[in-house]
Scaffold this motif. Structure first.
Motif, mmCIF file in Angstrom:
data_model
loop_
_atom_site.group_PDB
_atom_site.id
_atom_site.type_symbol
_atom_site.label_atom_id
_atom_site.label_comp_id
_atom_site.label_asym_id
_atom_site.label_seq_id
_atom_site.Cartn_x
_atom_site.Cartn_y
_atom_site.Cartn_z
ATOM 1 N N PRO A 214 0.821 -1.216 0.000
ATOM 2 C CA PRO A 214 0.000 0.000 0.000
ATOM 3 C C PRO A 214 0.856 1.268 0.000
ATOM 4 C CG PRO A 214 0.007 -1.003 2.166
ATOM 5 C CD PRO A 214 0.722 -1.945 1.259
ATOM 6 N N PRO A 215 0.437 2.256 -0.754
ATOM 7 C CA PRO A 215 1.184 3.520 -0.731
ATOM 8 C C PRO A 215 1.002 4.204 0.627
ATOM 9 C CG PRO A 215 -0.805 3.732 -2.043
ATOM 10 C CD PRO A 215 -0.708 2.298 -1.647
ATOM 11 N N GLN A 216 2.026 4.891 1.069
ATOM 12 C CA GLN A 216 1.944 5.597 2.348
ATOM 13 C C GLN A 216 2.371 7.049 2.176
ATOM 14 O OE1 GLN A 216 5.018 3.921 2.127
ATOM 15 N NE2 GLN A 216 4.240 1.877 2.284
ATOM 16 N N LEU A 217 1.938 7.846 3.112
ATOM 17 C CA LEU A 217 2.394 9.232 3.160
ATOM 18 C C LEU A 217 3.848 9.235 3.645
ATOM 19 C CD1 LEU A 217 -0.710 10.769 4.936
ATOM 20 C CD2 LEU A 217 -0.138 10.907 2.517
ATOM 21 N N PRO A 218 4.681 10.124 3.130
ATOM 22 C CA PRO A 218 6.084 10.160 3.560
ATOM 23 C C PRO A 218 6.240 10.888 4.905
ATOM 24 C CG PRO A 218 5.713 11.788 1.857
ATOM 25 C CD PRO A 218 4.421 11.035 2.019
ATOM 26 N N ILE A 219 5.777 10.261 5.956
ATOM 27 C CA ILE A 219 5.803 10.899 7.277
ATOM 28 C C ILE A 219 7.232 10.995 7.804
ATOM 29 C CG2 ILE A 219 4.977 10.738 9.653
ATOM 30 C CD1 ILE A 219 2.609 9.063 8.473
ATOM 31 N N ILE A 220 7.933 9.891 7.809
ATOM 32 C CA ILE A 220 9.308 9.866 8.326
ATOM 33 C C ILE A 220 10.202 10.774 7.496
ATOM 34 C CG2 ILE A 220 11.335 8.376 8.671
ATOM 35 C CD1 ILE A 220 9.211 7.887 10.743
ATOM 36 N N GLN A 221 9.983 10.822 6.195
ATOM 37 C CA GLN A 221 10.820 11.620 5.312
ATOM 38 C C GLN A 221 10.693 13.118 5.584
ATOM 39 O OE1 GLN A 221 9.127 8.959 4.573
ATOM 40 N NE2 GLN A 221 10.018 7.773 2.925
ATOM 41 N N GLN A 222 9.651 13.528 6.281
ATOM 42 C CA GLN A 222 9.511 14.941 6.635
ATOM 43 C C GLN A 222 10.506 15.351 7.723
ATOM 44 O OE1 GLN A 222 7.417 16.837 4.831
ATOM 45 N NE2 GLN A 222 6.985 14.945 3.735
ATOM 46 N N PHE A 223 11.004 14.373 8.471
ATOM 47 C CA PHE A 223 11.875 14.662 9.607
ATOM 48 C C PHE A 223 13.301 14.141 9.439
ATOM 49 C CE2 PHE A 223 7.509 14.130 11.095
ATOM 50 C CZ PHE A 223 7.273 15.396 11.595
ATOM 51 N N ILE A 224 13.471 13.058 8.666
ATOM 52 C CA ILE A 224 14.773 12.403 8.544
ATOM 53 C C ILE A 224 15.059 12.144 7.067
ATOM 54 C CG2 ILE A 224 16.111 10.342 9.141
ATOM 55 C CD1 ILE A 224 14.262 9.946 11.530
ATOM 56 N N TRP A 225 16.290 12.405 6.621
ATOM 57 C CA TRP A 225 16.689 12.075 5.256
ATOM 58 C C TRP A 225 16.904 10.577 5.167
ATOM 59 C CZ3 TRP A 225 16.759 13.606 0.490
ATOM 60 C CH2 TRP A 225 17.574 12.954 -0.421
#
Length: 144
Positions: free
Chosen positions: A96-107
């Motif tokens: 399933p596709p997900q929102l890039p939640i972690i990518q908003q805080f960590i590269w």
């Protein structure tokens, strides 16, 4: 001769049971940080201590049961996201596709991008489960 029904004793939570569930609650918190997980032990301890603190503060037995259920539901969200990811990745199934939640805080890139996908799915499932638990409790308190 009539058979008498025995009343079941109330469900009690021993320290061992509560500690196990607290560790299960803390486990997703430990793995939410993508590879390399530098803070995983500290996050596990923090999640478990938070769970234990809230469990200790709660005085009503019914609310303790709800909190135990929430802890187990949190772990199940983590387990589902891990199993789905590793099962889907190895078998080539749909993920399933997900929102890039972690990518908003960590590269993230490389292996950490895979870990971030698992963390994102866990966070989305966890937010849905948390909203359901809150709605259920608000509705139950409104009736009572």
């Amino acid at each position: 001769m009539a058979i008498q029904e025995k009343e079941l004793p109330p469900m009690r939570f021993t320290r061992l049971k509560t500690t196990i569930i607290a560790l299960l609650f803390g486990l997703p918190m430990a793995f939410i940080e993508p590879y390399p997980s530098e803070h995983d032990v500290a996050l596990l301890a923090l999640g478990a201590l938070f769970f234990g603190f809230v469990f200790t503060v709660i005085r009503e037995p019914d609310l303790k049961r709800v909190w135990i259920g929430y802890g187990l539901a949190t772990f199940m969200c983590f387990a589902v996201s891990c199993v789905w990811w590793w099962g889907a990745m190895r078998a080539g199934w749909w993920y399933p596709p997900q929102l890039p939640i972690i990518q908003q805080f960590i590269w993230v890139d490389g292996e950490s991008a895979y870990d971030a996908m698992v963390s994102n799915l866990f966070l989305m499932l966890w937010l849905v489960v948390t909203a359901a638990f809150v709605a259920w409790q608000v509705r139950a308190r409104g009736r009572g």
